[in-house]
Motif scaffolding. Structure first.
Motif, PDB file in Angstrom:
ATOM      1  N   SER A  73       0.853  -1.192   0.000  1.00  0.00           N
ATOM      2  CA  SER A  73       0.000   0.000   0.000  1.00  0.00           C
ATOM      3  C   SER A  73       0.884   1.236   0.000  1.00  0.00           C
ATOM      4  CB  SER A  73      -0.950   0.001   1.205  1.00  0.00           C
ATOM      5  OG  SER A  73      -0.228  -0.103   2.416  1.00  0.00           O
ATOM      6  N   TRP A  74       0.264   2.379  -0.346  1.00  0.00           N
ATOM      7  CA  TRP A  74       1.007   3.637  -0.421  1.00  0.00           C
ATOM      8  C   TRP A  74       0.252   4.739   0.308  1.00  0.00           C
ATOM      9  CZ3 TRP A  74       5.727   4.789  -2.795  1.00  0.00           C
ATOM     10  CH2 TRP A  74       6.330   3.725  -3.476  1.00  0.00           C
ATOM     11  N   ARG A  75       1.038   5.562   1.013  1.00  0.00           N
ATOM     12  CA  ARG A  75       0.493   6.756   1.674  1.00  0.00           C
ATOM     13  C   ARG A  75       1.067   7.997   1.012  1.00  0.00           C
ATOM     14  NH1 ARG A  75       0.176   5.599   8.228  1.00  0.00           N
ATOM     15  NH2 ARG A  75      -1.821   4.471   8.151  1.00  0.00           N
ATOM     16  N   TRP A  76       0.366   9.112   1.241  1.00  0.00           N
ATOM     17  CA  TRP A  76       0.674  10.356   0.534  1.00  0.00           C
ATOM     18  C   TRP A  76       0.805  11.507   1.521  1.00  0.00           C
ATOM     19  CZ3 TRP A  76      -3.482  13.608  -2.303  1.00  0.00           C
ATOM     20  CH2 TRP A  76      -2.882  14.547  -3.149  1.00  0.00           C
ATOM     21  N   LYS A  77       1.652  12.464   1.193  1.00  0.00           N
ATOM     22  CA  LYS A  77       1.861  13.722   1.933  1.00  0.00           C
ATOM     23  C   LYS A  77       2.797  13.550   3.134  1.00  0.00           C
ATOM     24  CE  LYS A  77      -0.760  16.396  -0.622  1.00  0.00           C
ATOM     25  NZ  LYS A  77      -0.153  17.439  -1.477  1.00  0.00           N
ATOM     26  N   HIS A  78       2.446  12.650   4.088  1.00  0.00           N
ATOM     27  CA  HIS A  78       3.304  12.464   5.263  1.00  0.00           C
ATOM     28  C   HIS A  78       3.176  11.028   5.766  1.00  0.00           C
ATOM     29  CE1 HIS A  78      -0.309  12.940   7.782  1.00  0.00           C
ATOM     30  NE2 HIS A  78      -0.600  13.964   7.010  1.00  0.00           N
ATOM     31  N   PHE A  79       3.949  10.679   6.794  1.00  0.00           N
ATOM     32  CA  PHE A  79       4.050   9.295   7.266  1.00  0.00           C
ATOM     33  C   PHE A  79       2.688   8.712   7.632  1.00  0.00           C
ATOM     34  CE2 PHE A  79       4.803   5.981  10.419  1.00  0.00           C
ATOM     35  CZ  PHE A  79       5.811   5.239   9.815  1.00  0.00           C
ATOM     36  N   HIS A  80       1.835   9.511   8.273  1.00  0.00           N
ATOM     37  CA  HIS A  80       0.497   9.054   8.652  1.00  0.00           C
ATOM     38  C   HIS A  80      -0.572   9.620   7.716  1.00  0.00           C
ATOM     39  CE1 HIS A  80       1.983   7.209  12.338  1.00  0.00           C
ATOM     40  NE2 HIS A  80       2.635   8.331  12.621  1.00  0.00           N
ATOM     41  N   GLY A  81      -0.180   9.946   6.478  1.00  0.00           N
ATOM     42  CA  GLY A  81      -1.114  10.543   5.532  1.00  0.00           C
ATOM     43  C   GLY A  81      -2.153   9.559   5.012  1.00  0.00           C
ATOM     44  N   ASP A  82      -2.999  10.053   4.124  1.00  0.00           N
ATOM     45  CA  ASP A  82      -4.066   9.227   3.552  1.00  0.00           C
ATOM     46  C   ASP A  82      -3.481   8.127   2.673  1.00  0.00           C
ATOM     47  OD1 ASP A  82      -5.906  10.882   4.765  1.00  0.00           O
ATOM     48  OD2 ASP A  82      -6.232  12.113   2.977  1.00  0.00           O
ATOM     49  N   PHE A  83      -4.159   6.984   2.667  1.00  0.00           N
ATOM     50  CA  PHE A  83      -3.800   5.920   1.741  1.00  0.00           C
ATOM     51  C   PHE A  83      -4.298   6.303   0.349  1.00  0.00           C
ATOM     52  CE2 PHE A  83      -3.533   3.455   5.675  1.00  0.00           C
ATOM     53  CZ  PHE A  83      -2.385   2.697   5.448  1.00  0.00           C
ATOM     54  N   ILE A  84      -3.432   6.164  -0.649  1.00  0.00           N
ATOM     55  CA  ILE A  84      -3.838   6.444  -2.024  1.00  0.00           C
ATOM     56  C   ILE A  84      -3.922   5.172  -2.857  1.00  0.00           C
ATOM     57  CG2 ILE A  84      -2.864   8.772  -1.961  1.00  0.00           C
ATOM     58  CD1 ILE A  84      -0.513   7.652  -3.644  1.00  0.00           C
ATOM     59  N   TYR A  85      -3.283   4.088  -2.351  1.00  0.00           N
ATOM     60  CA  TYR A  85      -3.313   2.830  -3.096  1.00  0.00           C
ATOM     61  C   TYR A  85      -3.231   1.664  -2.124  1.00  0.00           C
ATOM     62  CZ  TYR A  85      -2.112  -0.889  -6.358  1.00  0.00           C
ATOM     63  OH  TYR A  85      -2.116  -2.049  -7.077  1.00  0.00           O
ATOM     64  N   ASN A  86      -4.007   0.624  -2.421  1.00  0.00           N
ATOM     65  CA  ASN A  86      -3.962  -0.610  -1.645  1.00  0.00           C
ATOM     66  C   ASN A  86      -4.200  -1.767  -2.596  1.00  0.00           C
ATOM     67  OD1 ASN A  86      -3.681  -2.235   0.593  1.00  0.00           O
ATOM     68  ND2 ASN A  86      -5.866  -2.172   1.093  1.00  0.00           N
ATOM     69  N   ILE A  87      -3.352  -2.786  -2.512  1.00  0.00           N
ATOM     70  CA  ILE A  87      -3.476  -3.897  -3.438  1.00  0.00           C
ATOM     71  C   ILE A  87      -4.583  -4.858  -3.024  1.00  0.00           C
ATOM     72  CG2 ILE A  87      -1.737  -5.330  -2.278  1.00  0.00           C
ATOM     73  CD1 ILE A  87      -0.808  -6.221  -5.075  1.00  0.00           C
ATOM     74  N   THR A  88      -4.767  -5.063  -1.691  1.00  0.00           N
ATOM     75  CA  THR A  88      -5.816  -5.943  -1.183  1.00  0.00           C
ATOM     76  C   THR A  88      -6.360  -5.380   0.131  1.00  0.00           C
ATOM     77  OG1 THR A  88      -4.656  -7.853  -2.132  1.00  0.00           O
ATOM     78  CG2 THR A  88      -6.395  -8.305  -0.526  1.00  0.00           C
ATOM     79  N   PRO A  89      -7.661  -5.027   0.164  1.00  0.00           N
ATOM     80  CA  PRO A  89      -8.596  -5.005  -0.968  1.00  0.00           C
ATOM     81  C   PRO A  89      -8.239  -3.865  -1.924  1.00  0.00           C
ATOM     82  CG  PRO A  89      -9.614  -4.038   0.963  1.00  0.00           C
ATOM     83  CD  PRO A  89      -8.287  -4.570   1.416  1.00  0.00           C
ATOM     84  N   PRO A  90      -8.590  -4.007  -3.202  1.00  0.00           N
ATOM     85  CA  PRO A  90      -8.217  -2.975  -4.185  1.00  0.00           C
ATOM     86  C   PRO A  90      -8.791  -1.612  -3.816  1.00  0.00           C
ATOM     87  CG  PRO A  90      -8.998  -4.970  -5.273  1.00  0.00           C
ATOM     88  CD  PRO A  90      -9.313  -5.127  -3.826  1.00  0.00           C
ATOM     89  N   PHE A  91      -7.909  -0.606  -3.857  1.00  0.00           N
ATOM     90  CA  PHE A  91      -8.342   0.761  -3.532  1.00  0.00           C
ATOM     91  C   PHE A  91      -7.421   1.758  -4.204  1.00  0.00           C
ATOM     92  CE2 PHE A  91      -7.500   4.515  -0.886  1.00  0.00           C
ATOM     93  CZ  PHE A  91      -8.747   5.121  -0.925  1.00  0.00           C
ATOM     94  N   ILE A  92      -8.013   2.815  -4.801  1.00  0.00           N
ATOM     95  CA  ILE A  92      -7.271   3.944  -5.364  1.00  0.00           C
ATOM     96  C   ILE A  92      -7.977   5.223  -4.935  1.00  0.00           C
ATOM     97  CG2 ILE A  92      -6.546   5.135  -7.467  1.00  0.00           C
ATOM     98  CD1 ILE A  92      -6.220   2.498  -8.832  1.00  0.00           C
ATOM     99  N   HIS A  93      -7.206   6.167  -4.438  1.00  0.00           N
ATOM    100  CA  HIS A  93      -7.747   7.452  -3.986  1.00  0.00           C
ATOM    101  C   HIS A  93      -8.419   8.179  -5.151  1.00  0.00           C
ATOM    102  CE1 HIS A  93      -7.790  11.505  -2.245  1.00  0.00           C
ATOM    103  NE2 HIS A  93      -7.588  10.933  -1.064  1.00  0.00           N
ATOM    104  N   ASN A  94      -9.478   8.944  -4.845  1.00  0.00           N
ATOM    105  CA  ASN A  94     -10.224   9.664  -5.886  1.00  0.00           C
ATOM    106  C   ASN A  94      -9.343  10.606  -6.691  1.00  0.00           C
ATOM    107  OD1 ASN A  94     -12.686   8.434  -5.325  1.00  0.00           O
ATOM    108  ND2 ASN A  94     -13.245   9.956  -3.786  1.00  0.00           N
ATOM    109  N   ASN A  95      -8.329  11.197  -6.054  1.00  0.00           N
ATOM    110  CA  ASN A  95      -7.451  12.131  -6.772  1.00  0.00           C
ATOM    111  C   ASN A  95      -6.550  11.432  -7.786  1.00  0.00           C
ATOM    112  OD1 ASN A  95      -8.586  13.976  -5.085  1.00  0.00           O
ATOM    113  ND2 ASN A  95      -6.714  14.561  -4.026  1.00  0.00           N
TER     114      ASN A  95
END
Length: 232
Positions: A73-95
């Motif tokens: 999975s991937w986070r954005w902006k800072h260490f505790h930032g929002d998740f933008i990608y997750n492989i399981t379960p599949p997830f992609i941030h709206n942006n």
């Protein structure tokens, strides 16, 4: 009471204590620790409208035994930032809808996150996170600390400029008119007794300024006279 006399009394009490309490810290078996690592490039840059791949790699103990249920999975902006990608379960941030692609296969310890059609607001830090279940250490999860700082630069695309058609026409007319200029002399007026006014106008050819003068053709006229008559 002397110590020799106390030993027979203390011995039954010592036998009642559990074995663990008889062991010192230096006799205790050390607990195995899970040593993990995450590597990411510190800084990257890409032009607006382009694409970028953010590479990552991770490590875990060789004696972990069988590894299963690996999640990236991937986070954005800072260490505790929002998740933008997750492989399981599949997830992609709206942006980032339809703009993210994870280049990674299960069993590999490295890969990259690809971001397409980059926007100015994509600028910031990106943190990769790994989760897994190991045979020896159980469930483990860890994340990059510094992440990768992405800078979005101005687009390098340029548009070719095409001169307007009017510019070509003006240029053509300019060269067509060179050498066709004439010098007009004052018309001569002559009125006869029959009431008709005669006028003569003489035109002289002027040489072109863009070309050297050429000698006139043999017997060619150097000037033209135009006659007109007007009845009064």
């Amino acid at each position: 009471m002397e110590l020799p006399l106390l030993l027979p009394l203390l011995l039954p009490l010592l036998l009642l204590l559990p074995p663990a309490s008889l062991q010192g810290d230096h006799w205790a078996q050390p607990k195995a620790r899970f040593h993990s690592g995450m590597n990411q490039q510190k800084q990257l840059s890409a032009p607006e409208g382009g694409s970028i791949r953010i590479p990552f790699s991770f490590d875990y103990p060789w004696d972990s035994g069988r590894v299963s249920n690996v999640k990236i999975s991937w986070r954005w902006k800072h260490f505790h930032g929002d998740f933008i990608y997750n492989i399981t379960p599949p997830f992609i941030h709206n942006n980032f809808k339809n703009r993210l692609l994870l280049n990674w296969e299960e069993g590999m310890k490295k890969g990259s996150l690809q971001i397409s059609n980059l926007r100015r607001e994509d600028e910031g830090s990106y943190f990769c996170r790994v989760e897994m279940i190991t045979e020896k250490y159980g469930e483990q999860k860890w994340q990059s600390i510094q992440g990768t700082e992405l800078t979005i630069t101005h687009s390098l695309q340029t548009k070719a400029r095409t001169p307007a058609r009017g510019s070509f026409q003006n240029l053509e007319e300019k060269y067509e008119n060179i050498g066709n200029k004439v010098q007009q002399t004052n018309p001569k007026l002559d009125q006869n007794n029959d009431g008709i006014l005669y006028a003569s106008l003489t035109l002289h050819n002027l040489p072109s300024p863009a070309a050297p003068p050429c000698p006139p053709a043999h017997g060619g006229p150097q000037e033209e006279t135009v006659y007109s008559a007007l009845k009064t």
